[in-house]
Scaffold this active site. Structure first.
Site, PDB file in Angstrom:
ATOM      1  N   ARG A  19       0.810  -1.304   0.115  1.00 43.02           N
ATOM      2  CA  ARG A  19      -0.037  -0.011   0.044  1.00 43.02           C
ATOM      3  C   ARG A  19       0.873   1.209   0.064  1.00 43.02           C
ATOM      4  O   ARG A  19       0.472   2.472  -0.447  1.00 43.02           O
ATOM      5  CB  ARG A  19      -1.178   0.004   1.055  1.00 43.02           C
ATOM      6  N   ASP A 470     -11.607  -8.990  11.052  1.00 44.22           N
ATOM      7  CA  ASP A 470     -10.637  -9.421  10.332  1.00 44.22           C
ATOM      8  C   ASP A 470      -9.279  -9.913  11.128  1.00 44.22           C
ATOM      9  O   ASP A 470      -9.271  -9.704  12.163  1.00 44.22           O
ATOM     10  CB  ASP A 470     -10.148  -8.026   9.639  1.00 44.22           C
ATOM     11  N   GLU A 473      -2.877  -9.763   8.305  1.00 43.96           N
ATOM     12  CA  GLU A 473      -2.109 -10.494   7.174  1.00 43.96           C
ATOM     13  C   GLU A 473      -0.564  -9.655   7.184  1.00 43.96           C
ATOM     14  O   GLU A 473      -0.664  -8.640   7.784  1.00 43.96           O
ATOM     15  CB  GLU A 473      -2.946  -9.866   5.760  1.00 43.96           C
ATOM     16  N   ARG A 479       1.622  -0.888   8.473  1.00 40.10           N
ATOM     17  CA  ARG A 479       1.197   0.516   9.159  1.00 40.10           C
ATOM     18  C   ARG A 479       0.362   0.126  10.364  1.00 40.10           C
ATOM     19  O   ARG A 479      -0.050   1.153  10.823  1.00 40.10           O
ATOM     20  CB  ARG A 479       0.410   1.244   7.947  1.00 40.10           C
ATOM     21  N   VAL A 518     -19.964  -5.048  13.027  1.00 41.50           N
ATOM     22  CA  VAL A 518     -21.107  -4.169  13.564  1.00 41.50           C
ATOM     23  C   VAL A 518     -22.136  -4.191  12.416  1.00 41.50           C
ATOM     24  O   VAL A 518     -21.835  -3.502  11.174  1.00 41.50           O
ATOM     25  CB  VAL A 518     -20.583  -2.910  14.176  1.00 41.50           C
ATOM     26  N   ASP A 542     -12.749   1.002   7.109  1.00 44.03           N
ATOM     27  CA  ASP A 542     -12.320   1.562   5.587  1.00 44.03           C
ATOM     28  C   ASP A 542     -13.255   1.274   4.383  1.00 44.03           C
ATOM     29  O   ASP A 542     -13.130   1.273   3.309  1.00 44.03           O
ATOM     30  CB  ASP A 542     -11.067   0.513   5.289  1.00 44.03           C
ATOM     31  N   CYS A 598     -19.881  -0.610 -23.507  1.00 43.29           N
ATOM     32  CA  CYS A 598     -19.062  -0.506 -24.909  1.00 43.29           C
ATOM     33  C   CYS A 598     -17.794  -0.159 -24.937  1.00 43.29           C
ATOM     34  O   CYS A 598     -16.863  -0.663 -25.736  1.00 43.29           O
ATOM     35  CB  CYS A 598     -19.923   0.281 -25.865  1.00 43.29           C
ATOM     36  N   THR A 599     -17.130   0.614 -24.148  1.00 44.70           N
ATOM     37  CA  THR A 599     -15.825   0.839 -23.984  1.00 44.70           C
ATOM     38  C   THR A 599     -15.046  -0.381 -23.639  1.00 44.70           C
ATOM     39  O   THR A 599     -13.852  -0.678 -23.972  1.00 44.70           O
ATOM     40  CB  THR A 599     -15.561   2.112 -23.080  1.00 44.70           C
ATOM     41  N   ARG A 601     -16.136  -3.374 -23.556  1.00 39.46           N
ATOM     42  CA  ARG A 601     -16.123  -4.692 -24.659  1.00 39.46           C
ATOM     43  C   ARG A 601     -15.258  -4.380 -26.038  1.00 39.46           C
ATOM     44  O   ARG A 601     -14.704  -5.336 -26.454  1.00 39.46           O
ATOM     45  CB  ARG A 601     -17.673  -4.754 -24.929  1.00 39.46           C
ATOM     46  N   ASN A 777     -21.820   2.804 -28.935  1.00 33.45           N
ATOM     47  CA  ASN A 777     -22.217   3.551 -27.998  1.00 33.45           C
ATOM     48  C   ASN A 777     -23.041   3.115 -26.889  1.00 33.45           C
ATOM     49  O   ASN A 777     -24.241   2.517 -27.385  1.00 33.45           O
ATOM     50  CB  ASN A 777     -22.561   4.935 -28.682  1.00 33.45           C
ATOM     51  N   ASP A 778     -22.722   3.521 -25.567  1.00 29.97           N
ATOM     52  CA  ASP A 778     -23.588   3.132 -24.582  1.00 29.97           C
ATOM     53  C   ASP A 778     -24.995   3.798 -24.800  1.00 29.97           C
ATOM     54  O   ASP A 778     -25.922   3.451 -23.926  1.00 29.97           O
ATOM     55  CB  ASP A 778     -22.916   3.418 -23.296  1.00 29.97           C
TER      56      ASP A 778
END
Length: 1020
Positions: A19, A470, A473, A479, A518, A542, A598-599, A601, A777-778
């Site tokens: 990160r 969690d 890892e 950090r 929660v 996060d 469409c972009t 694909r 075109n979408d």
């Protein structure tokens, strides 16, 4: 970043620094990892800086502080224990700092007598354990030898930092932001560049850009940077291009980060004429006062054998004011011709001089550590040259918590340095708070550390509850400093709770770790009794959904909420106070802009597009297909349901057919499959697209079809020596083998064995198909949407599937995307697939690191920002604990350490509403009804007490009452208690753990007008 080396010649561990790499970048990270850093002074401030520098991963860290540990040091020095009292601070701290990062050697310096030994270091940090004269002496040497020097000290709720990076310091990237890019629609002869389709260029005057793919002005494509003059959001000017030719079409611009040279002066040369950066523009006049005040404190110490002013000692305060007045006369430039000494502020500085506050330490620890990284890497803009900060608004109410010589005197406790600032009674208030921390990741670890230092929750009535579902890892270790390599795999909240109990044994039995998320599903755990006991809540989350849920709970139970977040070098804080401020959910960030289908694909023009396409390909090949096969084999009516309900029934059935009818039986079959898929995706599909739209195709207007954002592709010819081609085969084959439980590569792939397999494969020639239609075109309808396949085709496809009974017990293993495992081929596949598609469309490919960042939706993070942001949160915590009701005393903050920039504002007040003659708070107010009231009585209550006619009542999504219901329907429920009405309508009992029910009501006022009113809380 397995191809890069750190300062010791070892490979940089990408799983540890992942990160941070997205914040600093590879070049800056490598420079930083060749830097040796010296920190002088190991009290709270020094150890906070050291912790952040070690986590960041410099080449080495050297410590110098031969002072003996005292009980008061424990107020902010989190690596010291009571059993260390009397020992040397640097030697005690050395081993505990070294545990944070095995890549960073931590040493101890024997002495500071010989300044020439500073030549070993790239950066020297001096904190508040050495005299001002010693700092000047050290800085004279560092300045003349081009060594970065930072001086920093804090006194109570005040602090200041000085930065000198030499007479010639180069900044390689002032902001760290991704270079702006855009598509050009026109370039005029005078150099005016216009954007395509009203897309904003995002540039500023003085930025530089380079061009590519410009036709007609080909000389612009040679990589030369051009300085920009902004003409508006959609156009900029680069100077005349008349001599270069005439623009025809096309073109992309990319911002070029130009190095900047900065010149710094020494500490001695800047005292009388300082250059300030401001941390809070609302306190513009405070900065020069503190510049003189901190100098005066040093003079006071010289006069009093190193002692600082005593809290609320009038003689000491008067002496400090006199020293500041003398300095103001000697340094007239500091306050200016009309400036006068602010005696009240300087007196407060004298009163707090012996104080040490965890929130201030965290703020300056994060800030200065980031300056160390800037000095060693050249990345981001350094402080030039002084910055002062204070948080005197954090002081408690003087009537409720009096501060005087008696209440602030030491009591021989670890909290004496905080008592010196806040007084004993407020320290007791902090100790007896009951608080809830949601999340124990990066922000959560820092928060718990600060709370342990301040003694929060350590009193007889105090308590800290921390929850996080969690586990730890390896990438967290960079950090989340409470965790060590041995903790990987354990629950975060439990490890964090144990770690801070070691820091402050007063927390033993006072901190309760939970591993429950929660949310709605755990409201039986986090029930009314749980929320009612709390004094306030702090989020360390996060994701937005979890934050808004906690925010709704805090609004419901009227609990203050401290909210914060970080994104690389950026951070924000928000304080939510009942009946005073708006809530976290009152404002939302705009949604992320999605990529048009469409972009994705057919018409990508950026690497982000090809990465998104590659991740979708991974999901389809190795996850969805396997899951569909398993459903087909286990659910008797799967095909029937798919034909009825799934919009992509053909695709689902085809993938099942491919998986079962082309089932691999060994790894060689998997390699063959991957090679044929390469041909299909990067050759045949591209040739089909060019068959539908040849390179000379035009639109209905006669314009070239392939123009603007539509880039004409080129099919790829497979070349095993091209790494992206080869690793598509390697990763694809290994992932298919995983799906089928077959053995894949053991370690690095053998190029020769792959060549041998590929030489046997017969790759079919491309045959164009006239029945394939492509959406351009979408905004246009999908040409395939209203052209469903005939039932016969789908039935034939379904009939071609093998009988599930012949495959009893057979199942595939779906690959669940995991970005952080370098051995699973997931990122390897996505990188190769994305880069091959980028090669199709002449887009600059991306390395594995950038691909992982985008595909894994990784939030860039660095320990420095986290430390500083939690410091700011804890300064607001004091105000919440004090119960301040003046909204102007609270501060929401936004910081960007890259610039560096600090912005503070008072929270937005909660909105008010009105019905009849009554005013109410739209967020925090509600109607409280005690007991399981009958529906009729509830309606009568509103009519008689509030002058409101209820027209509708709802619970959750169920309508319990409406004035338009027929009498017969109402008759059955009017005399029932609310819980029984809910049971009647929903056919479900109200769960036993629910002690409060929320009813939404629609009402008319005395005039018969619809009015907005608060919701109703029924206390069962």
């Amino acid at each position: 970043m397995t191809d890069s080396k750190n300062g010791t010649g070892e490979e940089i561990d990408e799983s540890l620094y992942s990160r941070q790499l997205y914040v600093l970048g590879k070049e800056a990270m490598l420079k930083m990892q060749h830097s040796n850093v010296l920190i002088i002074g190991l009290k709270g401030l020094g150890i906070e800086i050291a912790k952040n520098v070690v986590l960041a991963g410099v080449k080495s860290l050297t410590l110098y502080d031969p002072g003996a540990v005292t009980l008061q040091d424990l107020s902010t020095q989190f690596f010291l224990r009571e059993e260390d009292i009397g020992q040397q601070r640097d030697k005690v701290s050395q081993g505990r700092l070294a545990e944070l990062n095995s890549y960073v050697p931590v040493k101890v310096l024997d002495g500071l007598n010989d300044v020439s030994q500073l030549s070993e270091y790239q950066v020297v940090v001096a904190t508040d354990t050495i005299s001002f004269e010693e700092k000047v002496q050290l800085n004279e040497y560092t300045h003349s030898h081009g060594i970065g020097f930072i001086s920093v000290e804090t006194r109570g709720l005040f602090g200041g930092v000085f930065v000198d990076l030499g007479e010639e310091f180069t900044v390689i990237d002032t902001t760290g932001e991704e270079p702006k890019t855009g598509i050009v629609s026109d370039i005029e002869s005078d150099g005016t560049v216009t954007m395509l389709d009203d897309n904003r260029h995002g540039l500023e005057d003085g930025d530089y850009v380079k061009f590519s793919e410009v036709e007609g002005l080909e000389k612009l494509n040679d990589g030369t940077p051009y300085k920009v003059e902004v003409l508006g959001p959609f156009a900029f000017k680069i100077g005349s291009v008349k001599e270069l030719g005439t623009y025809k079409k096309g073109g992309l611009f990319t911002q070029v980060k130009m190095p900047q040279k900065l010149s710094f002066k020494s500490l001695k040369d800047t005292l009388a004429s300082p250059e300030f950066m401001y941390s809070d523009f609302a306190k513009f006049d405070t900065t020069p006062q503190l510049h003189l005040g901190f100098q005066a404190l040093h003079q006071f110490q010289v006069r009093h054998q190193g002692q600082l002013p005593r809290p609320f000692h009038q003689e000491d305060a008067n002496e400090l004011v006199k020293l500041v007045s003398d300095l103001a006369a000697q340094q007239p430039q500091v306050l200016g011709p009309e400036g006068t000494v602010n005696e009240k502020l300087i007196t407060e500085l004298a009163n707090q001089a012996r104080g040490d506050i965890p929130g201030i330490i965290a703020f300056f620890g994060g800030l200065v550590a980031q300056e160390v990284l800037k000095a060693s890497s050249g990345k981001f803009s350094p402080i030039k040259q002084y910055l002062y900060f204070d948080s005197i608004e954090s002081l408690p109410d003087s009537e409720q918590f009096p501060r005087n010589a008696e209440t602030t005197k030491p009591i021989n406790s670890r909290y004496d340095n905080q008592i010196a600032v806040f007084g004993l009674e407020f320290q007791k208030r902090i100790a007896n708070l009951k608080v809830f921390l949601v999340g124990s990741g990066a922000i959560g670890c820092e928060m718990l550390k600060n709370w342990a230092l301040m003694g929060l929750g350590s009193g007889p009535e105090g308590k800290i509850i921390v929850t996080d579902n969690d586990s730890i890892e390896k990438s967290n270790l960079n950090r989340q400093f409470l965790f060590r390599p041995k903790d990987v795999g354990r629950n975060k909240s439990e490890v964090a709770a144990d770690a801070v109990t070691v820091m402050n044994p007063d927390l033993k039995g006072k901190i309760e770790p939970k591993i429950d998320k929660v949310g709605v599903e755990t409201e039986n755990i986090f029930d009314d009794q749980f929320w009612n006991q709390l004094d306030f809540v702090t989020n360390a989350l996060d994701n937005v959904d979890a934050r808004t849920y906690v925010d709704r709970r805090c609004v419901f139970y009227k609990k203050p909420l401290l909210e914060s977040g970080t994104l690389g070098t950026k951070g924000n804080t928000q304080v939510v106070v009942p009946n005073l401020t708006e809530s976290y959910s009152s404002s939302r960030d705009p949604p992320e802009k999605s990529i048009p289908l469409c972009t994705l694909r057919s018409f990508p023009n950026k690497i982000d597009h090809t990465i998104a396409w590659a991740k979708s390909l991974f999901q389809g090949y190795f996850s969805d297909a396997a899951e569909n096969v398993n459903l087909y084999l286990t659910q008797p009516n799967f095909v029937e349901q798919t034909l009825k309900q799934a919009p992509d029934a053909k695709g689902i059935l085809e993938s099942i057919s491919d998986c079962l009818n082309n089932r691999p039986y060994n790894f060689e079959d998997c390699v063959k499959w991957a090679r044929l898929e390469f041909e299909k995706k990067f050759n045949h599909d591209i040739k089909q697209l060019l068959y539908n739209f040849p390179k000379d195709a035009t639109t209905s207007n006669g314009d070239p079809f392939w123009s603007g954002p539509k880039r004409a592709p080129e099919p790829l010819e497979f070349d095993i020596n091209n790494p992206d081609h080869f690793y598509f085969i390697v990763a694809g084959a290994n992932l298919r083998a995983f799906n089928y439980g077959l053995k894949g590569d053991d370690g690095e792939p053998n190029l020769e064995s792959y060549k041998a397999i590929l030489s046997k494969i017969d790759v079919p020639e491309f045959v164009p198909r006239s029945d394939i239609k492509i959406q351009t075109n979408d905004d246009e309808p999908d040409p395939n949407a209203n052209n469903p396949l005939g039932g016969d085709v789908l039935e034939q496809l379904a009939a071609s599937l093998p009988d599930p009974s012949t495959l009893a017990g057979f199942q595939l293993a779906p690959a669940e995307f995991e970005k952080d495992d370098d051995t699973n081929h997931h990122i390897e596949f996505i990188t190769a697939a994305s880069n091959n598609r980028a090669l199709n469309y002449s887009i600059e490919p991306a390395d594995r690191q950038k691909t992982k960042f985008i595909a894994g939706r990784i939030i860039p993070a660095i320990a420095t920002t986290t430390a500083l942001v939690t410091g700011l949160v804890n300064l607001e915590l004091y105000k919440v604990a004090d119960g301040k009701t003046d909204i102007e005393q609270y501060k929401n903050g936004f910081v960007n350490l890259a610039l560096p920039f600090f912005g503070f504002s008072e929270p937005i007040a909660s909105q008010k509403g009105k019905y009849n003659d009554k005013t109410f708070d739209k967020i925090w107010d509600r109607f409280d009804i005690q007991g399981d009231i009958k529906l009729r009585d509830l309606i009568d209550h509103f009519k008689e007490k509030e002058g409101l006619e209820i027209t509708m009542i709802s619970y959750d999504v169920s309508l319990l009452y409406a004035s338009f219901f027929p009498p017969k329907k109402l008759k059955d429920r009017m005399d029932l208690p609310i819980t029984e009405v809910v049971k009647l309508v929903t056919k479900k009992e109200v769960p036993s753990h629910i002690k409060k029910m929320i009813l939404e009501v629609c009402c008319e006022d005395n005039e018969g007008e619809d009015v907005e009113v608060p919701y109703v809380t029924v206390h069962l």
